[in-house]
Write a protein that holds these residues in place. Structure first.
Motif, PDB file in Angstrom:
ATOM      1  N   TYR A   2      59.038  20.800  31.301  1.00  0.00           N
ATOM      2  CA  TYR A   2      59.506  20.871  29.790  1.00  0.00           C
ATOM      3  C   TYR A   2      60.940  21.472  30.129  1.00  0.00           C
ATOM      4  O   TYR A   2      61.760  21.426  29.348  1.00  0.00           O
ATOM      5  CB  TYR A   2      58.607  21.895  29.143  1.00  0.00           C
ATOM      6  N   ALA A   3      60.917  22.662  30.831  1.00  0.00           N
ATOM      7  CA  ALA A   3      62.076  23.527  31.055  1.00  0.00           C
ATOM      8  C   ALA A   3      63.567  22.697  31.358  1.00  0.00           C
ATOM      9  O   ALA A   3      64.486  22.839  30.949  1.00  0.00           O
ATOM     10  CB  ALA A   3      62.019  24.832  31.966  1.00  0.00           C
ATOM     11  N   LYS A   6      64.346  20.495  28.370  1.00  0.00           N
ATOM     12  CA  LYS A   6      65.006  21.402  27.539  1.00  0.00           C
ATOM     13  C   LYS A   6      66.416  21.662  27.858  1.00  0.00           C
ATOM     14  O   LYS A   6      67.308  21.456  27.247  1.00  0.00           O
ATOM     15  CB  LYS A   6      64.402  22.782  27.457  1.00  0.00           C
ATOM     16  N   MET A   7      66.541  21.980  29.114  1.00  0.00           N
ATOM     17  CA  MET A   7      67.970  22.309  29.728  1.00  0.00           C
ATOM     18  C   MET A   7      68.832  20.921  29.490  1.00  0.00           C
ATOM     19  O   MET A   7      70.246  20.908  28.972  1.00  0.00           O
ATOM     20  CB  MET A   7      67.902  22.507  31.135  1.00  0.00           C
ATOM     21  N   ILE A   8      68.472  19.941  29.812  1.00  0.00           N
ATOM     22  CA  ILE A   8      69.261  18.398  29.697  1.00  0.00           C
ATOM     23  C   ILE A   8      69.228  18.258  28.290  1.00  0.00           C
ATOM     24  O   ILE A   8      70.972  17.936  27.983  1.00  0.00           O
ATOM     25  CB  ILE A   8      68.663  17.298  30.354  1.00  0.00           C
ATOM     26  N   TYR A   9      68.460  18.722  27.351  1.00  0.00           N
ATOM     27  CA  TYR A   9      68.647  18.509  25.983  1.00  0.00           C
ATOM     28  C   TYR A   9      69.867  19.473  25.602  1.00  0.00           C
ATOM     29  O   TYR A   9      70.783  18.949  24.950  1.00  0.00           O
ATOM     30  CB  TYR A   9      67.590  18.611  25.120  1.00  0.00           C
ATOM     31  N   ALA A  17      76.449  25.751  27.228  1.00  0.00           N
ATOM     32  CA  ALA A  17      76.976  26.105  28.555  1.00  0.00           C
ATOM     33  C   ALA A  17      76.296  27.368  29.113  1.00  0.00           C
ATOM     34  O   ALA A  17      77.003  27.980  29.821  1.00  0.00           O
ATOM     35  CB  ALA A  17      78.590  26.240  28.418  1.00  0.00           C
ATOM     36  N   ASN A  18      75.107  27.353  28.780  1.00  0.00           N
ATOM     37  CA  ASN A  18      74.475  28.837  29.284  1.00  0.00           C
ATOM     38  C   ASN A  18      73.757  28.544  30.628  1.00  0.00           C
ATOM     39  O   ASN A  18      72.984  29.330  31.021  1.00  0.00           O
ATOM     40  CB  ASN A  18      73.603  29.372  28.100  1.00  0.00           C
ATOM     41  N   TYR A  19      73.889  27.366  31.339  1.00  0.00           N
ATOM     42  CA  TYR A  19      73.021  27.161  32.432  1.00  0.00           C
ATOM     43  C   TYR A  19      74.084  27.134  33.739  1.00  0.00           C
ATOM     44  O   TYR A  19      73.608  26.948  34.686  1.00  0.00           O
ATOM     45  CB  TYR A  19      72.335  25.911  32.431  1.00  0.00           C
ATOM     46  N   ILE A  20      75.463  27.269  33.445  1.00  0.00           N
ATOM     47  CA  ILE A  20      76.102  27.292  34.477  1.00  0.00           C
ATOM     48  C   ILE A  20      75.838  28.114  35.817  1.00  0.00           C
ATOM     49  O   ILE A  20      75.910  27.591  36.868  1.00  0.00           O
ATOM     50  CB  ILE A  20      77.808  27.518  34.104  1.00  0.00           C
ATOM     51  N   GLU A  21      75.977  29.220  35.656  1.00  0.00           N
ATOM     52  CA  GLU A  21      75.669  30.141  36.673  1.00  0.00           C
ATOM     53  C   GLU A  21      74.207  30.025  37.410  1.00  0.00           C
ATOM     54  O   GLU A  21      74.068  29.852  38.666  1.00  0.00           O
ATOM     55  CB  GLU A  21      75.629  31.658  36.444  1.00  0.00           C
TER      56      GLU A  21
END
Length: 68
Positions: A2-3, A6-9, A17-21
């Motif tokens: 699920y995570a 959700k990230m891909i969505y 853009a909050n998954y860069i780091e």
């Protein structure tokens, strides 16, 4: 699972853009196709925030990861 979905969505449909780091750290743990997919997600996020130089850099890293 699920995570990840959700990230891909968030990245592709909500243009976040909050998954860069976290993804940069994760990319160091993988090679080849998995690393290339992570670099592609990073590149898309840089496109989302209009940082085309970094987007191009991570697209290049993704291509390099596929050809190792």
């Amino acid at each position: 699972m699920y995570a990840e979905a959700k990230m891909i969505y968030d990245i592709f449909l909500d243009h976040k853009a909050n998954y860069i780091e976290p993804l940069k750290q994760q990319a160091l743990q993988y090679q080849n196709e998995k690393q290339a997919s992570i670099y592609t997600l990073i590149a898309q996020q840089y496109e989302n925030i209009h940082d085309l130089e970094q987007a191009h850099h991570y697209h290049s890293l993704a291509k390099q990861a596929l050809h190792r």
